[in-house]
Write a protein that holds these residues in place. Structure first.
Motif, mmCIF file in Angstrom:
data_model
loop_
_atom_site.group_PDB
_atom_site.id
_atom_site.type_symbol
_atom_site.label_atom_id
_atom_site.label_comp_id
_atom_site.label_asym_id
_atom_site.label_seq_id
_atom_site.Cartn_x
_atom_site.Cartn_y
_atom_site.Cartn_z
ATOM 1 N N TRP A 183 13.829 55.057 58.612
ATOM 2 C CA TRP A 183 13.363 56.105 59.545
ATOM 3 C C TRP A 183 14.614 56.688 60.194
ATOM 4 C CZ3 TRP A 183 8.002 55.713 62.112
ATOM 5 C CH2 TRP A 183 7.730 56.867 62.866
ATOM 6 N N HIS A 184 14.996 57.866 59.781
ATOM 7 C CA HIS A 184 16.247 58.517 60.170
ATOM 8 C C HIS A 184 15.927 59.709 61.065
ATOM 9 C CE1 HIS A 184 20.170 60.672 58.582
ATOM 10 N NE2 HIS A 184 20.229 60.382 59.872
ATOM 11 N N ASN A 185 16.489 59.723 62.270
ATOM 12 C CA ASN A 185 16.260 60.817 63.214
ATOM 13 C C ASN A 185 17.551 61.608 63.398
ATOM 14 O OD1 ASN A 185 15.598 62.516 65.315
ATOM 15 N ND2 ASN A 185 15.067 60.918 66.769
ATOM 16 N N PHE A 186 17.535 62.880 63.049
ATOM 17 C CA PHE A 186 18.684 63.740 63.353
ATOM 18 C C PHE A 186 18.205 65.049 64.000
ATOM 19 C CE2 PHE A 186 17.703 63.971 58.821
ATOM 20 C CZ PHE A 186 17.747 65.306 58.464
ATOM 21 N N GLY A 187 17.341 64.893 65.017
ATOM 22 C CA GLY A 187 16.762 66.031 65.720
ATOM 23 C C GLY A 187 17.758 67.025 66.283
ATOM 24 N N PRO A 188 18.902 66.587 66.880
ATOM 25 C CA PRO A 188 19.856 67.564 67.410
ATOM 26 C C PRO A 188 20.368 68.549 66.365
ATOM 27 C CG PRO A 188 20.305 65.388 68.309
ATOM 28 C CD PRO A 188 19.255 65.205 67.241
#
Length: 400
Positions: free
Chosen positions: A318-323
């Protein structure tokens, strides 16, 4: 304009009534976000017509967006204003009549399946079919309409190549494998995977305009493209990918969506889901975005997504790169404005203000951290062996 939105957006024009004092309740609410009415800072609201006050107070987000498009107010830096508004959670603090409207909207979305098979085509007609010239001007050369990956990139083209290569590497694609692309857009990922990784791709979309370009771009490659809803898919695929489509599935359909993906995925396969998410459950979609940009859309929260996956898939990564979406949207907005002179002969000023408001408010949404961008790698429980998460250590090589 190339769609029915030409009739939705006809700027009424300011009526030159800005002298009326802003209602105290509105002034006080905006003060919580350090936004002033007729202030001098780039993120302050400058009112051109006093009717904006009534429209915002009675309809909140919907009224703010519609009155901006109509020219009732302006802001030099909409992205900075929205970051402040959302950090102060004013989207969840509607006054009076507007609060009742939002409660009713939340009830409508809970009671009805807004993303049924019969309604699935609406977002294609209302947004993705708005005009390929707009998206060609705004996006990179492959027309990738989803968050780019900026860890190593310095420009949009490289950032999208890095994102595509990261997806293919996370999926562990091998030559000769079959890949299903649910929501294939203009075919950018399908072509990339076929050319760079030698896989056979089946892609589906609900947009006729997207399909027309995708077929041109993938001609001569082992790529099959269809105008089709995901629920009617049949077959078996080694790998599945879905980028920027899950936002249109809807909470009532999460079970059907993941059951369909599990049925289609080979037992040892991998499924990569790339989706916008929100930091917490939301009772409804932003009313302006839902009405004018992405009808019937629904962003998942971590709990909603995890609950739908439980018992169906194993979450391998689960990889988060929202910015990164903030930066992507700001570049899309710059490219859209730079192209306006050649687009203006086909679209009116109301459309320009609509698209500007959409792109910059969304940039503020991600900057506020309410908005997230997730890539999940999923497998069926019976998959043998483990999975090693992948993150790029250097920029991907650009195809010649």
């Amino acid at each position: 304009m190339h769609s029915e939105q030409a009739t939705l957006y006809r700027p009424q024009g300011p009526q030159h009534r800005p002298a009326a004092a802003p209602p105290p309740v509105l002034r006080e609410l905006l003060a919580r976000a350090d936004v002033q009415i007729n202030g001098t800072r780039p993120w302050d609201m400058r009112v051109n017509d006093a009717r904006a006050f009534r429209r915002i107070l009675t309809q909140w987000s919907l009224g703010a967006g519609e009155s901006y498009v109509d020219g009732d107010w302006d802001c030099e830096r909409l992205d900075m204003m929205f970051e402040r508004l959302l950090r102060a959670e004013l989207d969840r603090t509607a006054p009076g009549t507007a609060k009742l409207r939002l409660l009713l909207e939340g009830l409508r979305q809970r009671l009805f399946n807004l993303q049924s098979v019969e309604r699935a085509h609406q977002v294609g007609e209302r947004h993705y079919d708005v005009g390929n010239d707009v998206f060609e001007a705004m996006l990179d050369s492959r027309m990738i309409y989803s968050c780019a990956y900026w860890e190593h990139a310095q420009d949009l083209e490289q950032a999208q190549v890095d994102k595509l290569e990261m997806i293919c590497r996370k999926l562990e694609l091998k030559p000769g494998e079959t890949l299903l692309d649910i929501g294939c857009g203009w075919g950018g990922l399908a072509r990339f995977a076929a050319e760079r990784h030698g896989v056979h791709v089946t892609g589906i979309t609900i947009s006729k305009e997207q399909l027309a370009i995708a077929e041109q771009r993938c001609a001569g490659l082992p790529v099959t493209l269809r105008l089709q809803d995901y629920r009617s898919l049949q077959g078996r695929f080694d790998k599945i990918v879905s980028v920027g489509m899950f936002e249109h599935v809807g909470l009532k359909n999460y079970g059907v969506y993941f059951d369909t993906a599990r049925r289609l995925l080979a037992p040892d396969g991998l499924f990569l889901l790339h989706s916008i998410g929100v930091d917490r459950r939301a009772p409804h979609t932003d009313p302006w975005i839902e009405r004018y940009i992405f009808p019937n859309g629904k962003l998942p929260s971590p709990v909603e997504l995890a609950g739908a996956l439980e018992g169906r898939f194993v979450v391998e990564d689960w990889h988060n790169f929202g910015p990164d979406y903030d930066r992507t949207l700001m570049i899309w907005a710059e490219r859209f404005e730079a192209a306006w002179l050649r687009l203006a002969s086909h679209y009116d000023e109301g459309f320009r203000r609509m698209f500007r408001y959409y792109l910059l408010s969304c940039a503020g949404f991600f900057r506020s951290r309410q908005g997230q961008l997730w890539q999940l790698v999923l497998s069926r429980p019976e998959r043998r062996g483990g999975y090693r998460s992948f993150r790029p250590s250097a920029p991907a090589e650009r195809p010649a």
